[in-house]
Design a protein around this motif. Structure first.
Motif, PDB file in Angstrom:
ATOM      1  N   VAL A 296     -10.377  -4.111  31.132  1.00  0.00           N
ATOM      2  CA  VAL A 296     -10.828  -2.874  30.504  1.00  0.00           C
ATOM      3  C   VAL A 296      -9.621  -2.137  29.920  1.00  0.00           C
ATOM      4  O   VAL A 296      -8.696  -1.774  30.656  1.00  0.00           O
ATOM      5  CB  VAL A 296     -11.548  -1.970  31.523  1.00  0.00           C
ATOM      6  N   PRO A 297      -9.588  -1.926  28.604  1.00  0.00           N
ATOM      7  CA  PRO A 297      -8.469  -1.178  27.999  1.00  0.00           C
ATOM      8  C   PRO A 297      -8.389   0.241  28.563  1.00  0.00           C
ATOM      9  O   PRO A 297      -9.384   0.801  29.036  1.00  0.00           O
ATOM     10  CB  PRO A 297      -8.824  -1.159  26.512  1.00  0.00           C
ATOM     11  N   GLY A 298      -7.221   0.846  28.528  1.00  0.00           N
ATOM     12  CA  GLY A 298      -7.053   2.218  28.977  1.00  0.00           C
ATOM     13  C   GLY A 298      -7.982   3.169  28.245  1.00  0.00           C
ATOM     14  O   GLY A 298      -8.115   3.097  27.025  1.00  0.00           O
ATOM     15  N   GLY A 299      -8.664   4.020  28.999  1.00  0.00           N
ATOM     16  CA  GLY A 299      -9.574   4.997  28.407  1.00  0.00           C
ATOM     17  C   GLY A 299     -10.914   4.440  27.992  1.00  0.00           C
ATOM     18  O   GLY A 299     -11.772   5.183  27.501  1.00  0.00           O
ATOM     19  N   LYS A 300     -11.143   3.143  28.190  1.00  0.00           N
ATOM     20  CA  LYS A 300     -12.406   2.515  27.803  1.00  0.00           C
ATOM     21  C   LYS A 300     -13.258   2.208  29.042  1.00  0.00           C
ATOM     22  O   LYS A 300     -12.861   2.451  30.179  1.00  0.00           O
ATOM     23  CB  LYS A 300     -12.144   1.238  27.009  1.00  0.00           C
ATOM     24  N   SER A 301     -14.441   1.636  28.791  1.00  0.00           N
ATOM     25  CA  SER A 301     -15.373   1.396  29.895  1.00  0.00           C
ATOM     26  C   SER A 301     -15.922  -0.021  29.859  1.00  0.00           C
ATOM     27  O   SER A 301     -15.819  -0.738  28.857  1.00  0.00           O
ATOM     28  CB  SER A 301     -16.518   2.399  29.852  1.00  0.00           C
ATOM     29  N   PHE A 302     -16.544  -0.404  30.960  1.00  0.00           N
ATOM     30  CA  PHE A 302     -17.115  -1.733  31.189  1.00  0.00           C
ATOM     31  C   PHE A 302     -18.474  -1.505  31.835  1.00  0.00           C
ATOM     32  O   PHE A 302     -18.580  -0.847  32.864  1.00  0.00           O
ATOM     33  CB  PHE A 302     -16.155  -2.506  32.092  1.00  0.00           C
ATOM     34  N   GLU A 303     -19.525  -2.052  31.212  1.00  0.00           N
ATOM     35  CA  GLU A 303     -20.889  -1.743  31.651  1.00  0.00           C
ATOM     36  C   GLU A 303     -21.652  -3.002  32.023  1.00  0.00           C
ATOM     37  O   GLU A 303     -21.564  -4.027  31.348  1.00  0.00           O
ATOM     38  CB  GLU A 303     -21.621  -0.993  30.536  1.00  0.00           C
ATOM     39  N   VAL A 304     -22.417  -2.903  33.103  1.00  0.00           N
ATOM     40  CA  VAL A 304     -23.304  -3.974  33.554  1.00  0.00           C
ATOM     41  C   VAL A 304     -24.713  -3.404  33.675  1.00  0.00           C
ATOM     42  O   VAL A 304     -24.906  -2.316  34.224  1.00  0.00           O
ATOM     43  CB  VAL A 304     -22.841  -4.534  34.918  1.00  0.00           C
ATOM     44  N   LYS A 305     -25.681  -4.136  33.135  1.00  0.00           N
ATOM     45  CA  LYS A 305     -27.076  -3.705  33.202  1.00  0.00           C
ATOM     46  C   LYS A 305     -27.906  -4.730  33.962  1.00  0.00           C
ATOM     47  O   LYS A 305     -27.738  -5.939  33.765  1.00  0.00           O
ATOM     48  CB  LYS A 305     -27.656  -3.530  31.792  1.00  0.00           C
ATOM     49  N   LEU A 306     -28.816  -4.224  34.810  1.00  0.00           N
ATOM     50  CA  LEU A 306     -29.710  -5.098  35.563  1.00  0.00           C
ATOM     51  C   LEU A 306     -31.079  -4.438  35.655  1.00  0.00           C
ATOM     52  O   LEU A 306     -31.219  -3.237  35.417  1.00  0.00           O
ATOM     53  CB  LEU A 306     -29.173  -5.350  36.974  1.00  0.00           C
ATOM     54  N   ARG A 307     -32.051  -5.226  36.010  1.00  0.00           N
ATOM     55  CA  ARG A 307     -33.385  -4.685  36.272  1.00  0.00           C
ATOM     56  C   ARG A 307     -33.967  -5.401  37.483  1.00  0.00           C
ATOM     57  O   ARG A 307     -34.045  -6.636  37.499  1.00  0.00           O
ATOM     58  CB  ARG A 307     -34.307  -4.860  35.062  1.00  0.00           C
ATOM     59  N   LEU A 308     -34.371  -4.636  38.493  1.00  0.00           N
ATOM     60  CA  LEU A 308     -35.040  -5.175  39.673  1.00  0.00           C
ATOM     61  C   LEU A 308     -36.514  -4.830  39.555  1.00  0.00           C
ATOM     62  O   LEU A 308     -36.877  -3.653  39.495  1.00  0.00           O
ATOM     63  CB  LEU A 308     -34.445  -4.569  40.948  1.00  0.00           C
ATOM     64  N   THR A 309     -37.345  -5.863  39.507  1.00  0.00           N
ATOM     65  CA  THR A 309     -38.755  -5.605  39.219  1.00  0.00           C
ATOM     66  C   THR A 309     -39.675  -6.492  40.032  1.00  0.00           C
ATOM     67  O   THR A 309     -39.306  -7.601  40.440  1.00  0.00           O
ATOM     68  CB  THR A 309     -39.032  -5.792  37.710  1.00  0.00           C
ATOM     69  N   LYS A 310     -40.866  -5.982  40.248  1.00  0.00           N
ATOM     70  CA  LYS A 310     -41.887  -6.712  41.008  1.00  0.00           C
ATOM     71  C   LYS A 310     -42.593  -7.747  40.133  1.00  0.00           C
ATOM     72  O   LYS A 310     -43.208  -8.680  40.655  1.00  0.00           O
ATOM     73  CB  LYS A 310     -42.905  -5.691  41.553  1.00  0.00           C
ATOM     74  N   THR A 311     -42.488  -7.584  38.826  1.00  0.00           N
ATOM     75  CA  THR A 311     -43.180  -8.495  37.906  1.00  0.00           C
ATOM     76  C   THR A 311     -42.191  -9.134  36.941  1.00  0.00           C
ATOM     77  O   THR A 311     -41.186  -8.527  36.573  1.00  0.00           O
ATOM     78  CB  THR A 311     -44.253  -7.739  37.094  1.00  0.00           C
ATOM     79  N   LYS A 312     -42.494 -10.339  36.511  1.00  0.00           N
ATOM     80  CA  LYS A 312     -41.636 -11.020  35.536  1.00  0.00           C
ATOM     81  C   LYS A 312     -41.694 -10.313  34.186  1.00  0.00           C
ATOM     82  O   LYS A 312     -42.693  -9.667  33.851  1.00  0.00           O
ATOM     83  CB  LYS A 312     -42.076 -12.474  35.372  1.00  0.00           C
ATOM     84  N   SER A 313     -40.606 -10.441  33.451  1.00  0.00           N
ATOM     85  CA  SER A 313     -40.529  -9.770  32.158  1.00  0.00           C
ATOM     86  C   SER A 313     -39.808 -10.654  31.155  1.00  0.00           C
ATOM     87  O   SER A 313     -38.765 -11.232  31.457  1.00  0.00           O
ATOM     88  CB  SER A 313     -39.792  -8.431  32.294  1.00  0.00           C
ATOM     89  N   GLU A 314     -40.375 -10.743  29.963  1.00  0.00           N
ATOM     90  CA  GLU A 314     -39.712 -11.470  28.879  1.00  0.00           C
ATOM     91  C   GLU A 314     -38.728 -10.557  28.136  1.00  0.00           C
ATOM     92  O   GLU A 314     -37.874 -11.037  27.400  1.00  0.00           O
ATOM     93  CB  GLU A 314     -40.772 -11.995  27.893  1.00  0.00           C
ATOM     94  N   THR A 315     -38.884  -9.263  28.353  1.00  0.00           N
ATOM     95  CA  THR A 315     -38.040  -8.302  27.618  1.00  0.00           C
ATOM     96  C   THR A 315     -37.445  -7.299  28.603  1.00  0.00           C
ATOM     97  O   THR A 315     -37.674  -6.096  28.510  1.00  0.00           O
ATOM     98  CB  THR A 315     -38.864  -7.570  26.557  1.00  0.00           C
TER      99      THR A 315
END
Length: 869
Positions: A296-315
């Motif tokens: 991660v460069p100085g002053g910048k950010s690093f992002e991780v996205k997840l989804r925990l769900t009871k049902t399957k999702s194509e999107t």
């Protein structure tokens, strides 16, 4: 109606998932299987990454379902630490110079009652975490020294750290968006591994023939299959390295037993030590990690996205940011309504973080004490000593509930009297949860068959102040005020259980049957010159001004609840009469104990004191001016004439009693003299006694600090209190900061600091007295100033002093942060609030447990503008 208010209507389904992981499961009584009860050393922090817990799970900013079958929390690695950062580090009670203490910096920033939006901040150094330095520095300090904290190591001085924000947003009760965003606050690039982990609490190693759940990888998601929860799916963005192991103890590492498998520490071994054989290459297990890495460069950010769900999702990630923003807006909308009468933005920020801390400190607390005592069917037979170490008489205790904790790291177990105070701020945002908590502790799986409420897991049989009835009444009235109708069913249900508890107090804690009560430390750990929970010099006992006053308060609380119930069920008038009469007998006993001419009130000093009784039959007042002598203020109740119209039998019995036993009637404040609005007052303090007691309390050379009421008079700073008993000298001095003794573990101090729960009760008592006396009754504030104000004004000014602990002063500084320049001035620190356990008696600096939003969360109620009827 706001979206969150709508969710509150169906709150139970929305609470299915929440921040229910502990922040420290190691070092707890319930995980202690040692033969000598040494909980701190049976499972240590260094063992925790390799040890599968029996009774619960821990994590940093994590979540679980409400029975903690499925758990989720991120782990981190800066490429330099010897282990993954999977849990929060701190010192044990023996290691710290003031007892146990977390040595991390993290904040609870936001949360909703439904947990539909939650935000947590963890500050992670880019240099190697100074585990050894923290241990070594504190080891070399004594009890007169301040604690050595993570900020003191200088590791944050050059801003070489990551601000890691962990956010959760529920699209529906079983569909949770997760965003982890790390900001590099330094100037230079720095590498960071973010490893979101999902795992199952180990339920299969303790019982024979228990099915084992399974996590597996399928395309861009993990499939979590558990018999109790059904299937869940954890979707991940990008392409992390997917790693599997089992939530199973590494016996080879911890015990030297050669056992094959993929153990709990497998992901750590793989990432940190490069051990490829520690993870399951078949992509299945009971614990899984998603390893994301980025420089991660100085002053910048690093992002991780997840989804925990009871049902399957194509999107799974369609409209992800939009949904996250919507939930943030809904949180803003909810708190805007709560804070509609606020003018100050700083007050809004403090209150919102206080509510966040209350909500983040919920935890799934699981402890079947009988099972713990006899051992598990699939486990080894426990040592016989276990039944004699602690809690062997509490075989009824079987807890498996979401409970508000005092502090999920320092106190990751409930303390019942703490919990009563927690319910007051909860009542402002989620009254149903507040009521559920108060009912919970009266259930058969908590309350002992003899009627005692459990204290805390270190000793369930210890005695805390009986504040449960007070909290029940306050929650009932807050709920009624904000929702327009009181919950009579709740009030009646808990009242019946409190009758059992009151009977326990009368039978067990009145040693001589004279309506004078003991109780031991009663929550104020080291406030006495003697340890009040152990055998006293020459085998005597103490009649306690606070114990007796607490029970007097209990009588009035139960009387008031009975009167309320009598409005619809007149039969409760008999119980109202019973508690009224019991209160009078206690008032008499405090004046003349057992007819011996000795009282708890001292006419010369005009203060309440404990009385020491020796085995030889001698009695003496312990003339130490402490919070003990102020507790009698709390036993006060005002009855309005409108109420009395609806309880004619109670009024008839009351008048008969006062006419036929005038000696008792004269003991309590002004029952026969009506106050403002023809109100009547029941109190341990007549007008003169109240004024003289308040004169002591509001004296800045004694109790009154710039930041609230001290727990011990400041006069003992230069002239310590000294007493000789049993050939020994006992000394006590004013100590405004951390404790200088090891009493009760040395991790709290009632010999000078400011504590929110008792200050809150003092404020309420002043307001109650004003309700009776009105504006004509004036007191000097501060004492000796020749400035006279109403009791209500005194309550407000005391509230302002407590608020000033957290609010910025004229210089833009917060007292709670003391002299710490980083906390006071850095834009990435200065507006993040820590709600400490207690506060320095002179400076207001935060002390003790750093995340005890628990009862310090009462600041949320004090910040709330009062609604006058």
């Amino acid at each position: 109606m706001s979206s969150e208010k709508i969710r509150l209507i169906e709150i139970k389904k929305w609470r299915k998932w929440g921040p229910y992981l502990s922040e420290r499961q190691w070092g707890t009584v319930r995980e202690d299987y040692s033969p000598n009860g040494d909980a701190w050393n049976y499972v240590t922090h260094s063992m925790s990454g390799s040890y599968a817990y029996r009774w619960g799970e821990e994590g940093i900013g994590g979540i679980s379902d409400d029975k903690q079958f499925i758990c989720f929390a991120p782990a981190f690695w800066n490429g330099k630490d010897p282990v993954l950062k999977e849990n929060l580090f701190g010192l044990t009670n023996p290691q710290g110079n003031h007892g146990e203490d977390v040595k991390e910096i993290y904040y609870y920033l936001d949360n909703l009652p439904s947990h539909s939006y939650m935000k947590f901040l963890y500050k992670y150094p880019q240099q190697e975490f100074p585990y050894h330095t923290l241990w070594e520095k504190n080891k070399n300090r004594n009890r007169n020294d301040a604690e050595f904290e993570l900020i003191d190591t200088g590791i944050f001085d050059d801003n070489k750290y990551f601000d890691i924000f962990i956010e959760y947003a529920k699209e529906s009760p079983g569909n949770i968006l997760i965003r982890i965003k790390a900001f590099n606050r330094g100037k230079d690039p720095a590498g960071l591994n973010i490893i979101p982990q999902a795992w199952f609490r180990n339920t299969w190693s303790w019982q024979n023939k228990t099915s084992k759940p399974r996590i597996s990888k399928e395309e861009n998601f993990l499939k979590l299959n558990h018999n109790e929860t059904g299937e869940y799916f954890l979707y991940f963005d990008a392409e992390p390295e997917v790693l599997f192991c089992d939530n199973q103890t590494n016996f080879r590492k911890l015990n030297g037993i050669n056992k094959e498998g993929f153990f709990k520490d497998g992901i750590n071994e793989f990432i940190v030590n490069g051990n490829a054989d520690s993870v399951n290459k078949k992509n299945e297990g009971t614990k899984a990690g998603l390893n994301f890495f980025q420089v991660v460069p100085g002053g910048k950010s690093f992002e991780v996205k997840l989804r925990l769900t009871k049902t399957k999702s194509e999107t799974a990630f369609k409209d992800f940011d939009k949904t996250m923003s919507e939930k943030i807006n809904e949180a803003d909308e909810f708190y805007k309504e709560i804070q509609k009468d606020f003018d100050d933005e700083d007050e809004k920020n403090i209150q919102r973080q206080a509510f966040a801390g209350m909500l983040w400190n919920k935890q799934f607390y699981y402890y079947n004490n009988f099972q713990w005592l006899i051992g598990d069917p699939a486990g080894p037979e426990p040592p016989s000593s276990r039944r004699s170490i602690r809690n062997s008489e509490w075989v009824n205790l079987d807890n498996a509930d979401i409970i508000s904790m005092p502090d999920k790291w320092e106190y990751p177990w409930y303390a019942t009297w703490d919990s009563a105070f927690h319910c007051i701020p909860f009542a402002l945002i989620d009254p149903e949860f507040a009521k559920e908590q108060l009912l919970l502790f009266t259930k058969e799986s908590y309350m002992h068959p003899n009627g005692q409420l459990p204290a805390y897991e270190w000793d369930f049989g210890d005695v805390n102040p009986p504040v449960h009835a007070w909290a029940v009444w306050r929650v009932y009235k807050i709920d009624e005020k904000y929702n327009g109708k009181g919950d009579i069913d709740f009030l009646e249900r808990v009242f019946h259980k409190l009758l059992l508890n009151f009977t326990w107090w009368v039978n067990k804690k009145d040693k001589e049957g004279h309506n004078i009560f003991q109780g031991g430390f009663l929550g104020m750990d080291n406030i006495g010159v003697f340890d009040r929970s152990t055998e006293l010099p020459d085998g005597g006992h103490i009649d306690q001004a606070d114990g007796t006053s607490w029970v007097a308060m209990y009588c009035l609380n139960l009387m008031r609840i009975a009167i309320e119930l009598s409005q619809t069920k007149p039969i409760y008038q008999d119980l109202a009469s019973k508690f009224f009469e019991h209160f009078l007998y206690i008032a008499e006993a405090m004046t003349n104990m057992g007819g011996k001419g000795i009282g708890l009130w001292d006419n010369d000093d005009e203060f309440y004191y404990d009385v020491l009784h020796t085995e030889s039959g001698k009695s003496m007042q312990l003339k130490l001016r402490s919070m003990v002598g102020l507790i009698p203020l709390f036993a006060a109740e005002v009855l309005d004439p409108e109420i009395m119209k609806h309880v004619p039998e109670f009024e008839k019995r009351l008048n008969w009693f006062l006419e036929n036993k005038p000696g008792l009637a004269n003991l309590v404040s002004r029952w026969c003299e009506v106050g403002v609005g023809e109100r009547n007052l029941l109190s341990l303090l007549r007008g003169h006694r109240m004024k003289t007691l308040l004169q002591r309390m509001l004296d800045e050379t004694e109790f009154l600090s710039d930041y609230g009421i001290r727990s011990l008079s400041k006069v003992y700073e230069k002239s310590p209190y000294v007493i000789h008993a049993d050939g020994s000298e006992f000394k006590m001095k004013y100590t405004p900061a951390e404790s200088d003794t090891g009493v009760f573990g040395g991790n709290s101090n009632w010999r000078g600091p400011i504590w929110f729960p008792v200050n809150f009760l003092i404020i309420e008592s002043l307001q109650r007295f004003h309700h009776y006396y009105g504006d004509e009754f004036k007191i000097e504030y501060p004492s000796g100033s020749n400035n006279f104000i109403t009791l209500n004004d005194a309550a407000e000014l005391l509230t302002q002093r407590l608020k000033s602990i957290f609010l910025r002063n004229e210089e833009g500084k917060r007292a709670v942060f003391g002299n710490n320049k980083k906390f006071q001035e850095d834009p990435h620190f200065k507006d993040y609030i820590l709600f400490y356990e207690y506060f320095h008696g002179d400076t207001g600096c935060g002390l003790g447990a750093s995340h005890q939003t628990g009862w310090t969360g009462l600041i949320a109620k004090l910040l709330q503008p009062r609604i006058e009827k």
